[in-house]
Structure formats: C-alpha cells, structure tokens
Design a protein around this motif. Structure first.
Motif, PDB file in Angstrom:
ATOM      1  N   ILE A 130      -8.001  10.632  -5.594  1.00 14.65           N
ATOM      2  CA  ILE A 130      -8.149   9.219  -5.939  1.00 14.65           C
ATOM      3  C   ILE A 130      -8.898   9.149  -7.260  1.00 14.65           C
ATOM      4  O   ILE A 130      -9.987   9.700  -7.396  1.00 14.65           O
ATOM      5  N   GLN A 131      -8.313   8.475  -8.228  1.00 18.21           N
ATOM      6  CA  GLN A 131      -8.896   8.424  -9.572  1.00 18.21           C
ATOM      7  C   GLN A 131      -9.431   7.045  -9.953  1.00 18.21           C
ATOM      8  O   GLN A 131     -10.224   6.934 -10.866  1.00 18.21           O
ATOM      9  N   ASN A 132      -8.979   5.982  -9.276  1.00 14.98           N
ATOM     10  CA  ASN A 132      -9.408   4.650  -9.701  1.00 14.98           C
ATOM     11  C   ASN A 132      -9.169   3.605  -8.611  1.00 14.98           C
ATOM     12  O   ASN A 132      -8.631   3.898  -7.560  1.00 14.98           O
ATOM     13  N   ASP A 133      -9.600   2.393  -8.936  1.00 10.98           N
ATOM     14  CA  ASP A 133      -9.384   1.186  -8.132  1.00 10.98           C
ATOM     15  C   ASP A 133     -10.085   1.175  -6.773  1.00 10.98           C
ATOM     16  O   ASP A 133      -9.736   0.377  -5.909  1.00 10.98           O
ATOM     17  N   VAL A 134     -11.061   2.046  -6.558  1.00 16.60           N
ATOM     18  CA  VAL A 134     -11.943   1.995  -5.386  1.00 16.60           C
ATOM     19  C   VAL A 134     -13.364   2.244  -5.879  1.00 16.60           C
ATOM     20  O   VAL A 134     -13.572   2.829  -6.938  1.00 16.60           O
ATOM     21  N   VAL A 135     -14.357   1.799  -5.117  1.00 10.63           N
ATOM     22  CA  VAL A 135     -15.747   2.078  -5.472  1.00 10.63           C
ATOM     23  C   VAL A 135     -16.019   3.550  -5.189  1.00 10.63           C
ATOM     24  O   VAL A 135     -15.655   4.065  -4.125  1.00 10.63           O
ATOM     25  N   MET A 136     -16.635   4.215  -6.165  1.00  7.00           N
ATOM     26  CA  MET A 136     -16.922   5.647  -6.056  1.00  7.00           C
ATOM     27  C   MET A 136     -18.400   5.914  -6.326  1.00  7.00           C
ATOM     28  O   MET A 136     -18.990   5.328  -7.222  1.00  7.00           O
ATOM     29  N   PHE A 137     -18.934   6.834  -5.542  1.00  8.61           N
ATOM     30  CA  PHE A 137     -20.299   7.309  -5.713  1.00  8.61           C
ATOM     31  C   PHE A 137     -20.196   8.702  -6.339  1.00  8.61           C
ATOM     32  O   PHE A 137     -19.653   9.621  -5.742  1.00  8.61           O
ATOM     33  N   VAL A 138     -20.701   8.832  -7.560  1.00  5.50           N
ATOM     34  CA  VAL A 138     -20.589  10.075  -8.323  1.00  5.50           C
ATOM     35  C   VAL A 138     -21.972  10.672  -8.541  1.00  5.50           C
ATOM     36  O   VAL A 138     -22.920   9.956  -8.869  1.00  5.50           O
ATOM     37  N   THR A 139     -22.053  11.982  -8.363  1.00  3.57           N
ATOM     38  CA  THR A 139     -23.266  12.727  -8.684  1.00  3.57           C
ATOM     39  C   THR A 139     -22.872  13.881  -9.599  1.00  3.57           C
ATOM     40  O   THR A 139     -21.898  14.582  -9.335  1.00  3.57           O
ATOM     41  N   THR A 140     -23.621  14.041 -10.673  1.00  6.08           N
ATOM     42  CA  THR A 140     -23.418  15.186 -11.556  1.00  6.08           C
ATOM     43  C   THR A 140     -24.781  15.785 -11.885  1.00  6.08           C
ATOM     44  O   THR A 140     -25.766  15.062 -12.068  1.00  6.08           O
ATOM     45  N   ASN A 141     -24.839  17.098 -11.913  1.00  4.31           N
ATOM     46  CA  ASN A 141     -26.105  17.827 -12.052  1.00  4.31           C
ATOM     47  C   ASN A 141     -26.223  18.535 -13.392  1.00  4.31           C
ATOM     48  O   ASN A 141     -25.237  18.985 -13.959  1.00  4.31           O
ATOM     49  N   ILE A 142     -27.472  18.669 -13.816  1.00  6.13           N
ATOM     50  CA  ILE A 142     -27.789  19.477 -14.986  1.00  6.13           C
ATOM     51  C   ILE A 142     -27.687  20.954 -14.570  1.00  6.13           C
ATOM     52  O   ILE A 142     -28.034  21.319 -13.449  1.00  6.13           O
ATOM     53  N   LYS A 143     -27.224  21.789 -15.488  1.00  8.80           N
ATOM     54  CA  LYS A 143     -27.128  23.233 -15.230  1.00  8.80           C
ATOM     55  C   LYS A 143     -28.452  23.775 -14.721  1.00  8.80           C
ATOM     56  O   LYS A 143     -29.516  23.444 -15.273  1.00  8.80           O
ATOM     57  N   CYS A 144     -28.369  24.595 -13.690  1.00 13.18           N
ATOM     58  CA  CYS A 144     -29.539  25.259 -13.106  1.00 13.18           C
ATOM     59  C   CYS A 144     -30.609  24.262 -12.651  1.00 13.18           C
ATOM     60  O   CYS A 144     -31.776  24.618 -12.505  1.00 13.18           O
ATOM     61  N   ARG A 145     -30.189  23.012 -12.483  1.00 15.58           N
ATOM     62  CA  ARG A 145     -31.089  21.920 -12.061  1.00 15.58           C
ATOM     63  C   ARG A 145     -32.323  21.812 -12.977  1.00 15.58           C
ATOM     64  O   ARG A 145     -33.407  21.407 -12.553  1.00 15.58           O
ATOM     65  N   HIS A 146     -32.123  22.153 -14.252  1.00 12.14           N
ATOM     66  CA  HIS A 146     -33.176  22.001 -15.261  1.00 12.14           C
ATOM     67  C   HIS A 146     -33.573  20.527 -15.330  1.00 12.14           C
ATOM     68  O   HIS A 146     -32.720  19.649 -15.320  1.00 12.14           O
ATOM     69  N   ARG A 147     -34.839  20.227 -15.435  1.00 13.13           N
ATOM     70  CA  ARG A 147     -35.345  18.845 -15.392  1.00 13.13           C
ATOM     71  C   ARG A 147     -35.323  18.202 -16.784  1.00 13.13           C
ATOM     72  O   ARG A 147     -36.316  17.702 -17.275  1.00 13.13           O
ATOM     73  N   LEU A 148     -34.167  18.207 -17.373  1.00 17.49           N
ATOM     74  CA  LEU A 148     -33.959  17.723 -18.738  1.00 17.49           C
ATOM     75  C   LEU A 148     -34.358  16.260 -18.921  1.00 17.49           C
ATOM     76  O   LEU A 148     -34.952  15.886 -19.930  1.00 17.49           O
ATOM     77  N   PHE A 149     -34.031  15.418 -17.934  1.00 20.44           N
ATOM     78  CA  PHE A 149     -34.262  13.983 -18.083  1.00 20.44           C
ATOM     79  C   PHE A 149     -35.689  13.557 -17.757  1.00 20.44           C
ATOM     80  O   PHE A 149     -35.980  12.361 -17.669  1.00 20.44           O
ATOM     81  N   GLU A 150     -36.605  14.527 -17.633  1.00 18.31           N
ATOM     82  CA  GLU A 150     -38.029  14.167 -17.603  1.00 18.31           C
ATOM     83  C   GLU A 150     -38.453  13.671 -18.979  1.00 18.31           C
ATOM     84  O   GLU A 150     -39.417  12.923 -19.100  1.00 18.31           O
ATOM     85  N   ASP A 151     -37.735  14.085 -19.994  1.00 21.27           N
ATOM     86  CA  ASP A 151     -37.953  13.611 -21.360  1.00 21.27           C
ATOM     87  C   ASP A 151     -37.375  12.196 -21.459  1.00 21.27           C
ATOM     88  O   ASP A 151     -36.175  11.988 -21.272  1.00 21.27           O
ATOM     89  N   ALA A 152     -38.230  11.227 -21.740  1.00 20.04           N
ATOM     90  CA  ALA A 152     -37.816   9.819 -21.764  1.00 20.04           C
ATOM     91  C   ALA A 152     -36.709   9.559 -22.783  1.00 20.04           C
ATOM     92  O   ALA A 152     -35.810   8.744 -22.536  1.00 20.04           O
ATOM     93  N   HIS A 153     -36.751  10.251 -23.906  1.00 22.66           N
ATOM     94  CA  HIS A 153     -35.708  10.072 -24.922  1.00 22.66           C
ATOM     95  C   HIS A 153     -34.345  10.489 -24.362  1.00 22.66           C
ATOM     96  O   HIS A 153     -33.346   9.796 -24.535  1.00 22.66           O
ATOM     97  N   TYR A 154     -34.303  11.605 -23.671  1.00 23.15           N
ATOM     98  CA  TYR A 154     -33.045  12.092 -23.090  1.00 23.15           C
ATOM     99  C   TYR A 154     -32.564  11.171 -21.969  1.00 23.15           C
ATOM    100  O   TYR A 154     -31.370  10.906 -21.841  1.00 23.15           O
ATOM    101  N   ALA A 155     -33.495  10.685 -21.153  1.00 25.40           N
ATOM    102  CA  ALA A 155     -33.116   9.763 -20.071  1.00 25.40           C
ATOM    103  C   ALA A 155     -32.524   8.481 -20.649  1.00 25.40           C
ATOM    104  O   ALA A 155     -31.513   7.966 -20.157  1.00 25.40           O
ATOM    105  N   ARG A 156     -33.132   7.977 -21.706  1.00 22.80           N
ATOM    106  CA  ARG A 156     -32.619   6.764 -22.364  1.00 22.80           C
ATOM    107  C   ARG A 156     -31.220   7.022 -22.926  1.00 22.80           C
ATOM    108  O   ARG A 156     -30.327   6.180 -22.808  1.00 22.80           O
ATOM    109  N   GLU A 157     -31.014   8.172 -23.525  1.00 17.09           N
ATOM    110  CA  GLU A 157     -29.689   8.521 -24.053  1.00 17.09           C
ATOM    111  C   GLU A 157     -28.656   8.610 -22.937  1.00 17.09           C
ATOM    112  O   GLU A 157     -27.499   8.237 -23.126  1.00 17.09           O
ATOM    113  N   ALA A 158     -29.067   9.095 -21.767  1.00 14.94           N
ATOM    114  CA  ALA A 158     -28.147   9.187 -20.632  1.00 14.94           C
ATOM    115  C   ALA A 158     -27.678   7.796 -20.196  1.00 14.94           C
ATOM    116  O   ALA A 158     -26.521   7.612 -19.821  1.00 14.94           O
ATOM    117  N   ILE A 159     -28.564   6.822 -20.267  1.00 11.14           N
ATOM    118  CA  ILE A 159     -28.185   5.446 -19.929  1.00 11.14           C
ATOM    119  C   ILE A 159     -27.327   4.845 -21.033  1.00 11.14           C
ATOM    120  O   ILE A 159     -26.275   4.244 -20.767  1.00 11.14           O
TER     121      ILE A 159
END
Length: 143
Positions: A7-36
């Motif tokens: 299923i590719q579209n037209d339904v509500v989907m819950f998506v999760t995607t992870n950083i490699k090796c679960r590195h805590r990259l988005f602890e950096d506020a600049h990176y978190a803002r860029e992700a948004i």
C-alpha cells in the motif's frame, strides 16, 4: 535496494525511520529543526496530509496520508535525502523504514506525542519542541 510496501497511498500511515546505529543525531537542535523543515519541503513536492510527527534523538515518527499519485516510498526517500542534504552529513539513515496502517489514528498520534515522555526528554508532550504536539508547527487540523 528499494523497499516494497503493497500500500503506497490514500490511507493513514504511521512511519518510523531510524538513524544509522541509533546515533543520537537529533539531540543537536539545529539538526532537529532541519528534520522538521525538510518534512515541509517534501510536502511541497509530494501530496500528503500530515497528521503529526516527532523528531526523537535517534529516530523519527510521522503520521500521514499520502495522496495518489505519490507513494509512501517516494515520500520517505525524499525526506531522508532532504534531511541528509540539509545537515551536510553523509548517509545518516538506516536503509529501510517501518510503516503500519493504524487501527486508531488518534491513539497513534497520542503514541507519537508521548514518545519524548517515555524517553525521559520532557514531562508533557507540549514541552517537547521537536514535535507537532506543542502546536507551533504548521499542521493542518485532522478531518
């Protein structure tokens, strides 16, 4: 290798995607803002309705409905590429993503917004800046 979701579209989907090796990259506020910001840039390219999101230190949850002819695989691929490009760091993501069609959209949105509390990052959902819970980001009201 590309990921196949039947299923590719037209339904509500819950998506999760992870950083490699679960590195805590988005602890950096600049990176978190860029992700948004990247999420909204991708929304300008692909048609999808954004219900909510949270940018956690090492992963991202997004609740959305992708409109045809766009597909979830295209949206997630573009999102990952946009974030990586914006922060200027080589490959940061695990190659695949998790997608589920929720039985209850409201419960799933609550799960997303509670994620920072379960991780000990805040006491209330609206206290976590990198989420749709505080209402400071441009989220269209749910239908």
């Amino acid at each position: 290798m590309s990921q196949r979701h039947p299923i590719q579209n037209d339904v509500v989907m819950f998506v999760t995607t992870n950083i490699k090796c679960r590195h805590r990259l988005f602890e950096d506020a600049h990176y978190a803002r860029e992700a948004i910001d990247a999420l909204y840039r991708v929304q300008n390219l692909y048609s999808f309705f954004l219900f909510g999101f949270v940018i956690m230190p090492d992963h991202v949850h997004i609740l959305l409905r992708v409109m045809a002819p766009s597909g979830i695989s295209d949206v997630v691929r573009a999102y990952k590429r946009a974030v990586s490009h914006a922060i200027g760091i080589g490959p940061i993501w695990q190659p695949r993503f998790y997608m589920k069609i929720p039985d209850n959209v409201w419960a799933t949105l609550n799960y997303i917004h509670q994620n920072p509390i379960r991780a000990g990052l805040c006491e209330k959902p609206e206290d976590y800046s990198w989420s749709s819970a505080p209402g400071k980001w441009d989220i269209t009201e749910m239908e």
